[in-house]
Design a protein around this motif. Structure first.
Motif, mmCIF file in Angstrom:
data_model
loop_
_atom_site.group_PDB
_atom_site.id
_atom_site.type_symbol
_atom_site.label_atom_id
_atom_site.label_comp_id
_atom_site.label_asym_id
_atom_site.label_seq_id
_atom_site.Cartn_x
_atom_site.Cartn_y
_atom_site.Cartn_z
ATOM 1 N N LYS A 41 0.837 -1.188 0.000
ATOM 2 C CA LYS A 41 0.000 0.000 0.000
ATOM 3 C C LYS A 41 0.881 1.250 0.000
ATOM 4 C CE LYS A 41 -3.781 -2.161 2.592
ATOM 5 N NZ LYS A 41 -4.538 -2.138 3.880
ATOM 6 N N PRO A 42 0.545 2.250 -0.809
ATOM 7 C CA PRO A 42 1.372 3.453 -0.886
ATOM 8 C C PRO A 42 1.275 4.285 0.388
ATOM 9 C CG PRO A 42 -0.649 3.757 -2.118
ATOM 10 C CD PRO A 42 -0.640 2.318 -1.688
ATOM 11 N N LEU A 43 2.304 5.087 0.607
ATOM 12 C CA LEU A 43 2.354 5.978 1.757
ATOM 13 C C LEU A 43 2.526 7.416 1.283
ATOM 14 C CD1 LEU A 43 4.820 3.938 4.009
ATOM 15 C CD2 LEU A 43 2.342 4.154 4.340
ATOM 16 N N PRO A 44 1.887 8.368 1.942
ATOM 17 C CA PRO A 44 2.151 9.776 1.623
ATOM 18 C C PRO A 44 3.602 10.108 1.946
ATOM 19 C CG PRO A 44 0.191 9.542 3.026
ATOM 20 C CD PRO A 44 0.884 8.219 3.013
ATOM 21 N N TYR A 45 4.177 11.015 1.193
ATOM 22 C CA TYR A 45 5.567 11.418 1.422
ATOM 23 C C TYR A 45 5.782 11.889 2.854
ATOM 24 C CZ TYR A 45 4.016 16.225 1.534
ATOM 25 O OH TYR A 45 3.388 17.383 1.900
ATOM 26 N N SER A 46 4.729 12.433 3.487
ATOM 27 C CA SER A 46 4.848 13.031 4.818
ATOM 28 C C SER A 46 4.617 12.045 5.950
ATOM 29 C CB SER A 46 3.833 14.181 4.954
ATOM 30 O OG SER A 46 2.510 13.707 4.704
ATOM 31 N N ALA A 102 8.107 3.587 -6.405
ATOM 32 C CA ALA A 102 7.490 4.373 -7.479
ATOM 33 C C ALA A 102 6.823 5.606 -6.883
ATOM 34 C CB ALA A 102 6.464 3.537 -8.233
ATOM 35 N N ASP A 103 7.044 6.744 -7.522
ATOM 36 C CA ASP A 103 6.469 8.011 -7.102
ATOM 37 C C ASP A 103 5.224 8.304 -7.932
ATOM 38 O OD1 ASP A 103 6.091 10.625 -6.141
ATOM 39 O OD2 ASP A 103 7.431 11.478 -7.651
ATOM 40 N N PHE A 104 4.173 8.797 -7.274
ATOM 41 C CA PHE A 104 2.978 9.260 -7.977
ATOM 42 C C PHE A 104 2.643 10.644 -7.443
ATOM 43 C CE2 PHE A 104 2.833 4.689 -8.179
ATOM 44 C CZ PHE A 104 2.498 4.447 -9.499
ATOM 45 N N GLU A 105 2.508 11.603 -8.347
ATOM 46 C CA GLU A 105 2.294 12.994 -7.962
ATOM 47 C C GLU A 105 0.816 13.355 -8.084
ATOM 48 O OE1 GLU A 105 4.878 15.274 -10.409
ATOM 49 O OE2 GLU A 105 6.710 14.323 -9.643
ATOM 50 N N SER A 106 0.246 13.763 -6.959
ATOM 51 C CA SER A 106 -1.172 14.098 -6.920
ATOM 52 C C SER A 106 -1.417 15.586 -7.100
ATOM 53 C CB SER A 106 -1.775 13.665 -5.578
ATOM 54 O OG SER A 106 -1.494 12.316 -5.295
ATOM 55 N N GLY A 107 -0.367 16.396 -6.949
ATOM 56 C CA GLY A 107 -0.552 17.836 -6.940
ATOM 57 C C GLY A 107 -1.149 18.269 -5.613
ATOM 58 N N ASN A 108 -1.630 19.462 -5.563
ATOM 59 C CA ASN A 108 -2.250 19.976 -4.347
ATOM 60 C C ASN A 108 -3.681 20.414 -4.646
ATOM 61 O OD1 ASN A 108 -0.125 19.906 -2.248
ATOM 62 N ND2 ASN A 108 0.998 21.151 -3.738
ATOM 63 N N SER A 125 3.200 13.990 -3.384
ATOM 64 C CA SER A 125 3.581 12.643 -3.813
ATOM 65 C C SER A 125 3.162 11.551 -2.829
ATOM 66 C CB SER A 125 5.098 12.569 -4.009
ATOM 67 O OG SER A 125 5.508 13.314 -5.129
ATOM 68 N N ILE A 126 2.920 10.379 -3.389
ATOM 69 C CA ILE A 126 2.856 9.150 -2.618
ATOM 70 C C ILE A 126 3.966 8.241 -3.122
ATOM 71 C CG2 ILE A 126 0.372 9.342 -2.247
ATOM 72 C CD1 ILE A 126 0.013 7.074 -4.325
ATOM 73 N N LEU A 127 4.442 7.352 -2.269
ATOM 74 C CA LEU A 127 5.497 6.420 -2.636
ATOM 75 C C LEU A 127 4.982 4.992 -2.482
ATOM 76 C CD1 LEU A 127 8.564 8.134 -0.923
ATOM 77 C CD2 LEU A 127 7.877 8.245 -3.332
ATOM 78 N N LEU A 128 5.132 4.222 -3.544
ATOM 79 C CA LEU A 128 4.666 2.833 -3.592
ATOM 80 C C LEU A 128 5.872 1.911 -3.563
ATOM 81 C CD1 LEU A 128 2.252 0.827 -4.111
ATOM 82 C CD2 LEU A 128 2.783 1.061 -6.541
ATOM 83 N N GLN A 129 5.993 1.108 -2.520
ATOM 84 C CA GLN A 129 7.094 0.149 -2.423
ATOM 85 C C GLN A 129 6.703 -1.170 -3.083
ATOM 86 O OE1 GLN A 129 8.664 -0.664 1.522
ATOM 87 N NE2 GLN A 129 9.281 -2.732 0.908
ATOM 88 N N MET A 130 7.641 -1.723 -3.859
ATOM 89 C CA MET A 130 7.446 -3.026 -4.488
ATOM 90 C C MET A 130 8.672 -3.892 -4.233
ATOM 91 S SD MET A 130 5.780 -1.668 -8.067
ATOM 92 C CE MET A 130 6.652 -0.107 -7.941
ATOM 93 N N ASP A 131 8.447 -5.123 -3.796
ATOM 94 C CA ASP A 131 9.534 -6.069 -3.573
ATOM 95 C C ASP A 131 9.644 -6.998 -4.775
ATOM 96 O OD1 ASP A 131 9.972 -5.043 -1.004
ATOM 97 O OD2 ASP A 131 8.411 -6.335 -0.164
ATOM 98 N N LEU A 132 10.857 -7.190 -5.264
ATOM 99 C CA LEU A 132 11.132 -8.100 -6.363
ATOM 100 C C LEU A 132 11.911 -9.293 -5.821
ATOM 101 C CD1 LEU A 132 12.262 -5.401 -8.924
ATOM 102 C CD2 LEU A 132 10.161 -6.731 -9.076
ATOM 103 N N ALA A 133 11.550 -10.496 -6.242
ATOM 104 C CA ALA A 133 12.230 -11.687 -5.758
ATOM 105 C C ALA A 133 12.241 -12.750 -6.844
ATOM 106 C CB ALA A 133 11.539 -12.239 -4.507
ATOM 107 N N THR A 137 -4.851 6.799 -4.179
ATOM 108 C CA THR A 137 -5.326 5.877 -5.215
ATOM 109 C C THR A 137 -4.680 6.126 -6.569
ATOM 110 O OG1 THR A 137 -7.198 7.236 -5.994
ATOM 111 C CG2 THR A 137 -7.564 5.860 -4.048
ATOM 112 N N SER A 138 -3.759 7.094 -6.664
ATOM 113 C CA SER A 138 -3.201 7.462 -7.971
ATOM 114 C C SER A 138 -2.342 6.371 -8.590
ATOM 115 C CB SER A 138 -2.397 8.758 -7.853
ATOM 116 O OG SER A 138 -1.403 8.664 -6.857
ATOM 117 N N TRP A 139 -1.964 5.354 -7.830
ATOM 118 C CA TRP A 139 -1.189 4.236 -8.382
ATOM 119 C C TRP A 139 -1.982 3.441 -9.410
ATOM 120 C CZ3 TRP A 139 -3.295 -0.567 -7.922
ATOM 121 C CH2 TRP A 139 -4.279 -0.748 -6.935
#
Length: 250
Positions: A78-83, A180-186, A117-125, A192-194
């Motif tokens: 699940k993505p997290l807000p930059y803050s 991954a970064d997703f920019e929502s603006g202000n 921005s929100i940041l979405l973490q993805m693990d690769l294995a 949900t922008s992912w």
């Protein structure tokens, strides 16, 4: 609406080919970060209980022309807000990786704040470590108009001059972490922008390798988020050369 129109115009034609035939299923079984390769089942044949913060899992087997198989997997959280205090390590890692610029704009904590921005973490294995894929795998990790970074051996930017905006290739089996970064603006951030992005693996048809046993797992949170997105492709078809899900345009 801006993200939808941009992605529909730029990725729809290409990705409809890649996604024209990737076998998959959509269940709520949880992911694993240690897939076990097998010629017939998917890379996630054995999965532990679902992690609470997981959005989706994409798994597949990469087979070369001799029949050798390596299982690969992507687990998106699940993505997290930059803050968010929980995102502090992601912000530090992402700024470190992309501070030299995404396109022409260097990434800083201030730009993440300004862009909502929100940041979405993805693990690769993968099921082995240190084995070279017969052909590099293209890894798609989000919206090409925003930045992405990957930390891990054997995974590198497609264009070293643009390390956060050119996509990634996976050459040697192992593990890594993507952001991954997703920019929502202000006002923002929009968690949900992912949903206006593409994720997964692909190889060219002439690569002498195939991507098989594609399996997609969406959690209930992800399902409810993408339910109203007309251009969302769940990755149910199979070409043998791709295992991807996401937004491909309307």
């Amino acid at each position: 609406m801006r993200a939808k129109s941009i992605l529909g115009a730029t990725t729809g034609a290409l990705l409809v080919v890649l996604l024209a035939g990737c076998t998959g299923s959509s269940t709520d079984a949880g992911p694993t970060t240690r897939p076990s390769a097998s010629p017939s089942p998917s890379a996630s044949a054995s999965t532990p209980a679902a992690q609470k913060d997981v959005l989706f899992t994409i798994s597949a087997n990469v087979r070369d022309k001799t029949g050798n198989t390596i299982a690969i997997e992507l687990v998106a959280h699940k993505p997290l807000p930059y803050s968010d205090s929980s995102a502090k390590s992601l912000v530090t890692e992402f700024v470190s990786a992309c501070g030299t610029g995404v396109g022409t704009t260097p990434v800083t904590a201030d730009t993440l704040a300004a862009n909502g921005s929100i940041l979405l973490q993805m693990d690769l294995a993968s099921s082995t470590n240190g084995k070279q894929f017969v052909y590099p795998i293209d890894v798609t990790l989000g919206n090409v108009y925003f930045g992405q970074s990957v930390l891990g051996k054997g995974i590198a930017p497609t264009d070293s001059a643009h390390p956060c905006s050119s996509g990634f290739t996976w050459t040697t089996s192992g593990s890594g972490r993507a952001i991954a970064d997703f920019e929502s603006g202000n006002p923002g951030p929009d968690l949900t922008s992912w949903k206006y992005a593409l994720y997964g693996f692909s190889v060219p048809a002439d690569s002498q390798s195939t991507i098989e046993a594609c399996k997609v797992t969406l959690t209930d949170v992800a399902k409810s988020t993408v339910a109203d997105v007309a251009g969302w492709d769940p990755g149910q078809a199979a070409t043998g050369y791709a295992c991807t899900i996401g937004y491909v345009g309307e």
